[in-house]
Design a protein around this motif. Structure first.
Motif, PDB file in Angstrom:
ATOM      1  N   ILE A  59      28.996  22.852 -53.452  1.00 39.48           N
ATOM      2  CA  ILE A  59      30.160  21.971 -53.363  1.00 39.48           C
ATOM      3  C   ILE A  59      31.119  22.314 -54.492  1.00 39.48           C
ATOM      4  CG2 ILE A  59      30.952  19.570 -53.440  1.00 39.48           C
ATOM      5  CD1 ILE A  59      28.201  18.758 -52.400  1.00 39.48           C
ATOM      6  N   ARG A  60      32.381  22.526 -54.148  1.00 39.14           N
ATOM      7  CA  ARG A  60      33.373  22.972 -55.125  1.00 39.14           C
ATOM      8  C   ARG A  60      33.426  22.085 -56.363  1.00 39.14           C
ATOM      9  NH1 ARG A  60      37.626  26.405 -54.847  1.00 39.14           N
ATOM     10  NH2 ARG A  60      37.426  26.584 -52.611  1.00 39.14           N
ATOM     11  N   SER A  61      33.362  20.782 -56.204  1.00 38.53           N
ATOM     12  CA  SER A  61      33.484  19.884 -57.351  1.00 38.53           C
ATOM     13  C   SER A  61      32.288  19.955 -58.287  1.00 38.53           C
ATOM     14  CB  SER A  61      33.693  18.445 -56.888  1.00 38.53           C
ATOM     15  OG  SER A  61      32.590  18.012 -56.124  1.00 38.53           O
ATOM     16  N   GLN A  92      30.868  22.960 -59.016  1.00 44.69           N
ATOM     17  CA  GLN A  92      30.836  24.307 -59.560  1.00 44.69           C
ATOM     18  C   GLN A  92      31.552  24.335 -60.905  1.00 44.69           C
ATOM     19  OE1 GLN A  92      32.559  26.757 -56.528  1.00 44.69           O
ATOM     20  NE2 GLN A  92      30.743  26.689 -55.250  1.00 44.69           N
ATOM     21  N   HIS A  97      25.051  22.818 -55.513  1.00 40.59           N
ATOM     22  CA  HIS A  97      25.837  23.802 -56.258  1.00 40.59           C
ATOM     23  C   HIS A  97      26.904  24.474 -55.395  1.00 40.59           C
ATOM     24  CE1 HIS A  97      22.848  26.345 -54.305  1.00 40.59           C
ATOM     25  NE2 HIS A  97      23.694  27.343 -54.472  1.00 40.59           N
ATOM     26  N   LEU A 116      36.861  37.291 -56.599  1.00 41.04           N
ATOM     27  CA  LEU A 116      35.960  36.289 -56.037  1.00 41.04           C
ATOM     28  C   LEU A 116      34.806  36.938 -55.272  1.00 41.04           C
ATOM     29  CD1 LEU A 116      38.461  33.523 -54.922  1.00 41.04           C
ATOM     30  CD2 LEU A 116      36.955  33.557 -56.917  1.00 41.04           C
TER      31      LEU A 116
END
Length: 66
Positions: free
Chosen positions: A34-36, A38, A32, A62
């Motif tokens: 890892i940006r891709s 999310q 979870h 953020l």
């Protein structure tokens, strides 16, 4: 993986593939992060948009949802 555009045929081609990893893979319980992987729900996105419209800078938004 290395790819290139063959300008003669306008087709992308694979130049080199390395199948071995040069690092350990991330543990399943951390995927979870890892940006891709999310995703933002519609309600959270709407709230973030409202905060941005109110004038809060992205960095502060953020901090709340980061």
């Amino acid at each position: 993986m290395s790819v290139y555009l063959d300008k003669g045929s306008s087709v992308w081609k694979v130049r080199k593939v390395i199948l071995e990893h040069n690092h350990e893979l991330i543990p399943r319980e951390m995927v979870h992060m890892i940006r891709s992987f999310q995703a933002i729900s519609g309600s959270v996105k709407a709230h973030m948009d409202e905060m941005h419209a109110y004038g809060l800078p992205t960095s502060k938004i953020l901090e709340v949802y980061g």
